[in-house]
Design an enzyme around this catalytic site. Structure first.
Site, mmCIF file in Angstrom:
data_model
loop_
_atom_site.group_PDB
_atom_site.id
_atom_site.type_symbol
_atom_site.label_atom_id
_atom_site.label_comp_id
_atom_site.label_asym_id
_atom_site.label_seq_id
_atom_site.Cartn_x
_atom_site.Cartn_y
_atom_site.Cartn_z
ATOM 1 N N HIS A 131 0.749 -1.498 -0.130
ATOM 2 C CA HIS A 131 -0.325 -0.068 0.139
ATOM 3 C C HIS A 131 0.457 1.344 -0.053
ATOM 4 O O HIS A 131 2.186 1.106 0.664
ATOM 5 C CB HIS A 131 -0.667 -0.161 1.139
ATOM 6 C CG HIS A 131 -2.407 -0.384 0.833
ATOM 7 N ND1 HIS A 131 -2.558 -2.289 1.655
ATOM 8 C CD2 HIS A 131 -3.553 -0.438 0.771
ATOM 9 C CE1 HIS A 131 -3.172 -2.227 1.166
ATOM 10 N NE2 HIS A 131 -4.234 -1.994 0.674
ATOM 11 N N LYS A 135 -0.855 4.864 4.721
ATOM 12 C CA LYS A 135 -1.830 4.191 5.274
ATOM 13 C C LYS A 135 -1.175 3.542 6.599
ATOM 14 O O LYS A 135 0.144 3.681 6.759
ATOM 15 C CB LYS A 135 -1.814 2.813 4.234
ATOM 16 C CG LYS A 135 -2.578 1.930 5.218
ATOM 17 C CD LYS A 135 -3.491 0.908 4.016
ATOM 18 C CE LYS A 135 -4.104 -0.004 4.856
ATOM 19 N NZ LYS A 135 -5.294 0.148 4.997
#
EC number: 1.17.1.8
Length: 233
Positions: A131, A135
Site C-alpha cells: 500500500h 496508510k
C-alpha cells in the site's frame, strides 16, 4: 440520496466526487470526531475516518437513526460492541475491510482456493500486501480478511506480521509510493507455486463500492456485509 461523509481525506474526497457523479448530494462532511454531529438531514453516512474516530462516528449514526457504511480499519476490537449498539437502536450497518467489487470477488476466490489446498501439506501459504506510504495500519484490513478466509480451511491457527512461524500465515506488509493496494497470496511447494493476486489501479473501486453499499443499505435495518450487497452468499 443525501450522504454524510465521516472522514474527508483522500478516500472521502473520491467518494464525494463519484457520489455527486451518480446524482447524490453530500450534505455534511466531518473530518474528525465531532461532539455535535449535526448530520444536516443525511439519509445515510459513509465512514472512512481514522481508527480513533470510527467508534464515535458509528455510534453517533446509530443514535441519530442514520444507516452507516464503514470502511475504516484498525478499530475492530469494538466491532461486536457496535453490532450490539446497532441492534439496540434498530439501525443499519455495513462494515467491510474493502468495498471494491473486485476485492470482494477475490475474497470468495481466496476461500475456494483455500478449500482446494486444504490437506495438501507440501504447500505452504503466505501473503504480501503493498500500500501507499500514507496508510496507517499494517497489515491492511483486506489482508486480515483474506487471512481469516484461509484460516477457515487450514491447519494454521493465526496470522503473523512480517515474521515466520510454522503454524501461522505470514503476512508481509510493504509501504511504497502511492500504491492503492495490491494483495498477493502464494501457495508454494518444492516443485511449484500457485499465486492469486488482486491489484487496484486506483482508489475509485473502493469508493464506488462504498457508494453502492450505501445505496443498498438505505431504508434497511440490520447488520450486513458486502456479500449481501453483491449477492455473493
Amino acid at each position: 440520496m443525501k450522504i454524510a461523509l465521516l472522514g474527508y481525506g483522500r478516500m472521502g474526497k473520491t467518494i464525494a466526487q463519484l457520489a455527486t457523479d451518480r446524482g447524490h448530494e453530500i450534505v455534511k462532511t466531518i473530518d474528525a470526531a465531532d461532539d455535535s454531529y449535526d448530520f444536516n438531514g443525511a439519509e445515510v453516512a459513509i465512514d472512512f475516518s481514522i481508527p480513533s474516530a470510527a467508534v464515535a462516528n458509528i455510534t453517533a449514526c446509530f443514535e441519530a437513526n442514520i444507516p452507516v457504511v464503514s470502511g475504516t480499519t484498525g478499530w475492530l476490537d469494538k466491532y461486536d460492541e457496535m453490532v450490539s449498539l446497532c441492534e439496540q437502536n434498530k439501525g443499519a450497518f455495513i462494515y467491510a475491510s474493502n468495498f471494491s467489487v473486485g476485492v470482494n470477488i477475490f475474497f470468495e476466490l481466496n476461500k475456494q482456493l483455500a478449500k482446494m489446498m486444504q490437506g495438501l501439506k507440501d504447500y505452504d501459504v503466505a501473503m504480501t500486501e503493498v500500500h501507499h506510504i500514507h496508510k496507517l495500519d499494517a497489515p491492511s484490513g483486506t489482508a486480515i480478511t483474506l487471512a481469516e478466509g484461509i484460516l477457515e480451511h487450514s491447519e494454521k491457527n493465526d496470522w503473523i506480521l512480517d515474521e515466520q512461524e510454522a503454524n501461522k500465515i505470514t503476512i508481509k506488509a510493504e509501504r511504497e509510493g502511492e500504491v492503492p493496494g495490491t494483495h498477493t497470496i502464494k501457495y508454494e511447494s518444492q516443485v511449484d507455486e500457485i499465486t492469486i493476486e488482486h491489484k487496484a489501479h486506483n482508489r475509485n473501486g473502493f469508493a464506488l463500492g462504498a457508494i453502492i453499499a450505501a445505496e443498498w443499505l438505505k431504508d434497511k435495518t440490520g447488520v450486513y456485509s458486502m456479500k449481501d450487497v453483491l449477492n455473493l452468499s
